[in-house]
Design an enzyme around this catalytic site. Structure first.
Site, PDB file in Angstrom:
ATOM      1  N   HIS A   1      17.074 -31.114   7.225  1.00 21.98           N
ATOM      2  CA  HIS A   1      17.255 -31.019   8.671  1.00 21.98           C
ATOM      3  C   HIS A   1      18.594 -30.374   9.038  1.00 21.98           C
ATOM      4  O   HIS A   1      18.607 -29.369   9.745  1.00 21.98           O
ATOM      5  CB  HIS A   1      17.051 -32.319   9.442  1.00 21.98           C
ATOM      6  CG  HIS A   1      17.320 -32.020  10.881  1.00 21.98           C
ATOM      7  ND1 HIS A   1      16.410 -31.372  11.683  1.00 21.98           N
ATOM      8  CD2 HIS A   1      18.447 -32.116  11.616  1.00 21.98           C
ATOM      9  CE1 HIS A   1      16.963 -31.097  12.850  1.00 21.98           C
ATOM     10  NE2 HIS A   1      18.188 -31.545  12.843  1.00 21.98           N
TER      11      HIS A   1
ATOM     12  N   ARG B   1      -0.951 -25.445   8.702  1.00 20.95           N
ATOM     13  CA  ARG B   1       0.089 -24.499   8.310  1.00 20.95           C
ATOM     14  C   ARG B   1      -0.044 -24.215   6.810  1.00 20.95           C
ATOM     15  O   ARG B   1      -0.722 -24.957   6.109  1.00 20.95           O
ATOM     16  CB  ARG B   1       1.491 -25.038   8.661  1.00 20.95           C
ATOM     17  CG  ARG B   1       1.959 -26.165   7.778  1.00 20.95           C
ATOM     18  CD  ARG B   1       3.328 -26.731   8.172  1.00 20.95           C
ATOM     19  NE  ARG B   1       4.428 -25.904   7.677  1.00 20.95           N
ATOM     20  CZ  ARG B   1       5.694 -26.321   7.547  1.00 20.95           C
ATOM     21  NH1 ARG B   1       6.023 -27.574   7.876  1.00 20.95           N
ATOM     22  NH2 ARG B   1       6.645 -25.534   7.103  1.00 20.95           N
ATOM     23  N   ARG B   2       0.645 -23.192   6.342  1.00 21.14           N
ATOM     24  CA  ARG B   2       0.701 -22.866   4.916  1.00 21.14           C
ATOM     25  C   ARG B   2      -0.672 -22.849   4.265  1.00 21.14           C
ATOM     26  O   ARG B   2      -0.874 -23.475   3.211  1.00 21.14           O
ATOM     27  CB  ARG B   2       1.542 -23.913   4.196  1.00 21.14           C
ATOM     28  CG  ARG B   2       2.971 -23.947   4.641  1.00 21.14           C
ATOM     29  CD  ARG B   2       3.733 -25.056   3.966  1.00 21.14           C
ATOM     30  NE  ARG B   2       5.137 -24.708   3.897  1.00 21.14           N
ATOM     31  CZ  ARG B   2       6.068 -25.500   3.386  1.00 21.14           C
ATOM     32  NH1 ARG B   2       5.752 -26.669   2.899  1.00 21.14           N
ATOM     33  NH2 ARG B   2       7.317 -25.119   3.337  1.00 21.14           N
TER      34      ARG B   2
HETATM   35 FE1  HAS Z   1      13.197 -28.254  14.321  1.00 29.67          FE
HETATM   36  C1  HAS Z   1      10.692 -28.931  12.040  1.00 29.67           C
HETATM   37  C2  HAS Z   1      12.889 -31.407  15.591  1.00 29.67           C
HETATM   38  C3  HAS Z   1      15.888 -27.708  16.416  1.00 29.67           C
HETATM   39  C4  HAS Z   1      14.025 -25.455  12.516  1.00 29.67           C
HETATM   40  N1  HAS Z   1      12.483 -27.359  12.616  1.00 29.67           N
HETATM   41  C5  HAS Z   1      11.440 -27.784  11.844  1.00 29.67           C
HETATM   42  C6  HAS Z   1      11.259 -26.873  10.745  1.00 29.67           C
HETATM   43  C7  HAS Z   1      12.243 -25.916  10.853  1.00 29.67           C
HETATM   44  C8  HAS Z   1      12.991 -26.230  12.043  1.00 29.67           C
HETATM   45  C9  HAS Z   1      12.501 -24.759   9.908  1.00 29.67           C
HETATM   46  O1  HAS Z   1      11.610 -34.053  14.793  1.00 29.67           O
HETATM   47  C10 HAS Z   1      10.152 -26.964   9.706  1.00 29.67           C
HETATM   48  C11 HAS Z   1      10.564 -27.504   8.407  1.00 29.67           C
HETATM   49  C12 HAS Z   1       9.374 -27.470   7.470  1.00 29.67           C
HETATM   50  O2  HAS Z   1       9.129 -26.409   6.876  1.00 29.67           O
HETATM   51  O3  HAS Z   1       8.659 -28.472   7.366  1.00 29.67           O
HETATM   52  N2  HAS Z   1      14.156 -29.335  15.770  1.00 29.67           N
HETATM   53  C13 HAS Z   1      13.862 -30.580  16.154  1.00 29.67           C
HETATM   54  C14 HAS Z   1      14.723 -30.995  17.253  1.00 29.67           C
HETATM   55  C15 HAS Z   1      15.563 -29.942  17.498  1.00 29.67           C
HETATM   56  C16 HAS Z   1      15.211 -28.917  16.548  1.00 29.67           C
HETATM   57  C17 HAS Z   1      14.708 -32.297  17.997  1.00 29.67           C
HETATM   58  N3  HAS Z   1      14.648 -26.848  14.475  1.00 29.67           N
HETATM   59  C18 HAS Z   1      15.663 -26.805  15.390  1.00 29.67           C
HETATM   60  C19 HAS Z   1      16.517 -25.675  15.134  1.00 29.67           C
HETATM   61  C20 HAS Z   1      15.984 -25.029  14.035  1.00 29.67           C
HETATM   62  C21 HAS Z   1      14.813 -25.782  13.638  1.00 29.67           C
HETATM   63  C22 HAS Z   1      17.742 -25.327  15.930  1.00 29.67           C
HETATM   64  C23 HAS Z   1      16.440 -23.814  13.315  1.00 29.67           C
HETATM   65  C24 HAS Z   1      17.532 -23.138  13.544  1.00 29.67           C
HETATM   66  N4  HAS Z   1      11.986 -29.842  13.914  1.00 29.67           N
HETATM   67  C25 HAS Z   1      12.070 -31.049  14.523  1.00 29.67           C
HETATM   68  C26 HAS Z   1      11.144 -31.977  13.865  1.00 29.67           C
HETATM   69  C27 HAS Z   1      10.510 -31.267  12.844  1.00 29.67           C
HETATM   70  C28 HAS Z   1      11.078 -29.936  12.905  1.00 29.67           C
HETATM   71  C29 HAS Z   1      10.885 -33.386  14.187  1.00 29.67           C
HETATM   72  C30 HAS Z   1       9.472 -31.806  11.856  1.00 29.67           C
HETATM   73  C31 HAS Z   1       8.131 -31.626  12.361  1.00 29.67           C
HETATM   74  C32 HAS Z   1       7.048 -31.866  11.355  1.00 29.67           C
HETATM   75  O4  HAS Z   1       6.076 -32.541  11.700  1.00 29.67           O
HETATM   76  O5  HAS Z   1       7.122 -31.404  10.196  1.00 29.67           O
HETATM   77  C33 HAS Z   1      16.671 -29.949  18.543  1.00 29.67           C
HETATM   78  O6  HAS Z   1      17.902 -29.813  17.931  1.00 29.67           O
HETATM   79  C34 HAS Z   1      16.462 -28.940  19.601  1.00 29.67           C
HETATM   80  C35 HAS Z   1      17.462 -29.055  20.718  1.00 29.67           C
HETATM   81  C36 HAS Z   1      17.451 -27.803  21.529  1.00 29.67           C
HETATM   82  C37 HAS Z   1      17.417 -27.726  22.854  1.00 29.67           C
HETATM   83  C38 HAS Z   1      17.345 -26.360  23.512  1.00 29.67           C
HETATM   84  C39 HAS Z   1      18.652 -25.932  24.126  1.00 29.67           C
HETATM   85  C40 HAS Z   1      18.572 -24.529  24.628  1.00 29.67           C
HETATM   86  C41 HAS Z   1      19.560 -23.600  24.511  1.00 29.67           C
HETATM   87  C42 HAS Z   1      19.350 -22.198  25.028  1.00 29.67           C
HETATM   88  C43 HAS Z   1      19.795 -22.081  26.449  1.00 29.67           C
HETATM   89  C44 HAS Z   1      19.537 -20.721  27.020  1.00 29.67           C
HETATM   90  C45 HAS Z   1      20.501 -19.925  27.550  1.00 29.67           C
HETATM   91  C46 HAS Z   1      20.108 -18.562  28.041  1.00 29.67           C
HETATM   92  C47 HAS Z   1      21.927 -20.288  27.650  1.00 29.67           C
HETATM   93  C48 HAS Z   1      17.409 -28.918  23.708  1.00 29.67           C
HETATM   94  C49 HAS Z   1      20.879 -23.941  23.910  1.00 29.67           C
HETATM   95  C50 HAS Z   1      20.212 -18.482  29.544  1.00 29.67           C
HETATM   96  C51 HAS Z   1      20.006 -17.067  29.908  1.00 29.67           C
HETATM   97  C52 HAS Z   1      19.518 -16.662  31.072  1.00 29.67           C
HETATM   98  C53 HAS Z   1      19.393 -15.206  31.353  1.00 29.67           C
HETATM   99  C54 HAS Z   1      19.091 -17.592  32.120  1.00 29.67           C
HETATM  100 CU    CU Z   2      14.573 -31.438  11.484  1.00 28.34          CU
END
Ligand code: HAS
Ligand code: CU
Length: 562
Positions: A231, A445-446
């Site tokens: 993670h 998947r996979r």
């Molecule tokens: Fe995830 C599975 C939960 C973030 C990558 N995740 C994965 C896997 C990968 C991955 C590779 O709880 C699969 C692994 C595998 O092969 O089995 N993930 C989360 C949660 C977050 C999260 C709670 N993941 C990421 C990030 C990754 C990533 C970052 C890669 C870099 N994920 C999971 C969970 C699994 C999971 C379970 C397992 C599921 C399963 O069943 O296998 C959080 O950290 C996300 C928080 C993010 C936010 C979004 C904030 C938005 C931002 C952008 C703002 C936009 C702007 C633009 C500023 C709340 C910061 C504005 C512009 C204008 C023009 C208006």
């Molecule tokens: Cu994770």
């Protein structure tokens, strides 16, 4: 335009050269890994092109081998090498100090040798174990040894960053660490805690097992150690992109960072909360007490908070710049962002994709909802938004400025690059829509589904349209990748160099509310203390489970399925 002798090109600041080597090796890995992506997307469009691919690349034996190469090269190798190069340079530049150069080159060589060793069995179909290398799937020892060397290289980078910071602190005892360096050191310290699980898994279990010194390994123990690292590795991929969003992006669109201390708090939260959450990948695994699954779930929700903070502060910084440039209206200001700048274009599109990617992550983190989507295409649909869009686009955008900045070679074909970036974003968004929806319809998947068609009629009839979308998205991504890689490599390989005064500068963002005179900033600067705290928390949430699984070690022999 002047032509400088090659040997003079990095003389002003030798860290430029080693950083460039890391970044270049990273992009070589990414360009090879990316090649397999469209074939996987087309697999999910029920088009089995692997027999055809084999005619051009005879070493490719199956979808699973292509998927392993894709995941290892893109998600693990590219992200790490880019972080090693970019963060090392940005921290050194900001601190105006050199890291230990011999050690920096040693890190590069370790990564290079590791990559070559791991690549041999990968290409020979002797380590088709996917990028999670879950036992009892068993690969050739060279794969695990190569992977271990790549991890060791990353740990050398932890040392480099911390040592440089330590030296700077000694010379500037009462000053707060400059912001970009703070973010960089916090990222490496986080990784220093995160990597321990994988190091134990590789050294104690996988390498001895693959060499025949251990008869079998415990699959649950291995998976648990893997997700200790697995993670937080996603934040190890993400945080270098956040360094760009906080430290560089606002500046390039005429804005300022709203609050410097808040940015520090975000990175501190990542240092502390990134690692103790791995069980959210193991909700479906038996043998882990639901109490600990709950603890990891709560901490997962905590670690989403710094990303939510980032969403609001970065959007505000961008809005500030765009309004200063004459932007009006609730959303009309967006037009006034400096879209022509490759960093602004690529990072902002990446950040927009991450809004959906983050929301999906929170769905995954919810125990009961995860049962619906676990092991379906929803999951790759989720992670292509943060890692393949937000992180990769940001790195590409930074590279388009950093490569000319480091080498003095002018960027070749900015317009093609921009077109590629917009297409990459479009392709990834379409693919994410397709994969998320297919996942909800139960597509696993996979799975080499284009090769096992007769058994999956039900799935085909319900998700046909999403499968077509996936195929179209994969094709768009192939078209997108071509100009992006062409521009980056053509820039690197050309003979022209700009005179030093013509080279593009890379400036850091200023903050409206700075760090000066704030006690909270000095408390956050005690990074050794926070590093130790992070380690203690991860031990508390992992040890009871690890000790219990260890005490009932199940010895599974290795299998080779493909
Ligand atoms: Fe995830 C599975 C939960 C973030 C990558 N995740 C994965 C896997 C990968 C991955 C590779 O709880 C699969 C692994 C595998 O092969 O089995 N993930 C989360 C949660 C977050 C999260 C709670 N993941 C990421 C990030 C990754 C990533 C970052 C890669 C870099 N994920 C999971 C969970 C699994 C999971 C379970 C397992 C599921 C399963 O069943 O296998 C959080 O950290 C996300 C928080 C993010 C936010 C979004 C904030 C938005 C931002 C952008 C703002 C936009 C702007 C633009 C500023 C709340 C910061 C504005 C512009 C204008 C023009 C208006
Ligand atoms: Cu994770």
């Amino acid at each position: 335009m002047a032509t400088l002798a090659r040997k003079d090109a990095y003389a002003d600041f030798p860290v430029k050269k080693v950083s460039l080597y890391f970044i270049t090796l990273g992009f070589i890995a990414l360009s090879i890994g990316t090649l397999f992506g469209p074939f996987q997307a087309l697999n999910y469009a029920n088009l089995n092109l692997y027999p055809w691919l084999q005619k051009i690349l005879p070493f490719v034996k199956s979808y699973y081998q292509g998927l392993t190469l894709h995941g290892v090269l893109n998600a693990i190798v590219f992200t790490q090498l880019f972080a090693q190069g970019a963060l090392l340079y940005l921290q050194s530049k900001e601190m105006k100090m050199l890291p230990q150069m011999g050690v920096a080159w040693a890190a590069w060589w370790l990564a290079f040798v590791g990559l070559v060793l791991a690549a041999i069995p990968l290409l020979l179909d002797d380590a088709t174990v996917l990028y999670t290398f879950y036992p009892p799937l068993k690969g050739h020892p060279l794969f695990y040894i190569g992977a271990a060397l790549i991890i060791v290289s990353s740990l050398v980078s932890v040392y480099l960053s911390v040592e440089l910071w330590h030296r700077w602190k000694k010379q500037n005892p009462n000053k707060p660490t400059p912001l970009v360096s703070y973010m960089s050191v916090a990222t490496w310290m986080m990784w220093g805690v995160a990597a321990i699980g994988l190091v134990i898994e590789a050294v104690v279990l996988l390498i001895p097992w693959s060499l025949g010194l251990l008869k079998g390994v415990d699959p649950l123990l291995s998976r648990t150690l893997f997700w200790w690292t697995g993670h937080p590795i996603v934040y190890f991929w993400l945080l270098p992109a956040y360094v760009v969003w906080y430290g560089i992006l606002p500046k390039r669109t005429g804005g300022k960072l709203i609050s410097d201390p808040l940015a520090r708090l975000v990175f501190l939260a990542f240092l502390i909360f990134s690692s103790p959450v791995g069980f959210h990948h193991q909700f479906a695994d038996p043998g882990i007490d639901p109490f600990w699954k709950l603890v990891h779930t709560v901490l997962t929700m905590m670690v989403a908070v710094p990303s939510l903070v980032t969403a609001f502060t970065i959007a505000a910084s961008l809005e500030l710049g765009a309004r200063a440039a004459g932007g009006r209206g609730m959303l009309g200001w967006i037009k006034k962002l400096n879209w022509k700048d490759p960093i602004v274009l690529a990072s902002t599109l990446g950040a927009i994709a991450f809004i959906a990617g983050g929301a999906g992550g929170i769905v995954n983190a919810s125990f009961t909802l995860d049962y619906v989507v676990h092991n379906t295409t929803w999951i790759p649909g989720h992670f292509h938004l943060p890692v393949a869009t937000a992180v990769t686009l940001t790195h590409m955008g930074l590279a388009a400025v950093l490569i000319p900045h480091l080498t003095g070679k002018p960027l070749v074909g900015l317009r093609y690059f921009r077109a590629g970036v917009v297409l990459w974003f479009t392709g990834m968004m379409l693919m994410a829509i397709g994969m998320h929806t297919m996942g909800l319809l139960g597509v696993p998947r996979r799975a080499w589904i284009s090769n096992i068609a007769p058994n999956l009629e039900g799935i085909y009839s319900s998700s046909a349209i999403w499968m077509v979308l996936n195929g179209i998205a994969g094709t768009i991504l192939l078209i997108a990748a071509t100009p992006i890689f062409y521009v980056l490599f053509a820039t690197l390989l050309q003979g022209r160099r700009l005179a030093p005064e013509e080279r593009p500068e890379l400036e850091f963002t200023e903050a409206i509310s700075g760090p000066e005179g704030r006690r909270s900033v000095m408390v956050m600067d005690r990074l050794y203390f926070w590093w130790a705290t992070a380690l203690v928390i991860v031990l508390v949430v992992y040890m009871p489970t690890l000790i219990r699984i260890w005490s009932t070690f199940v010895s599974a022999p290795g299998y080779r399925l493909w």
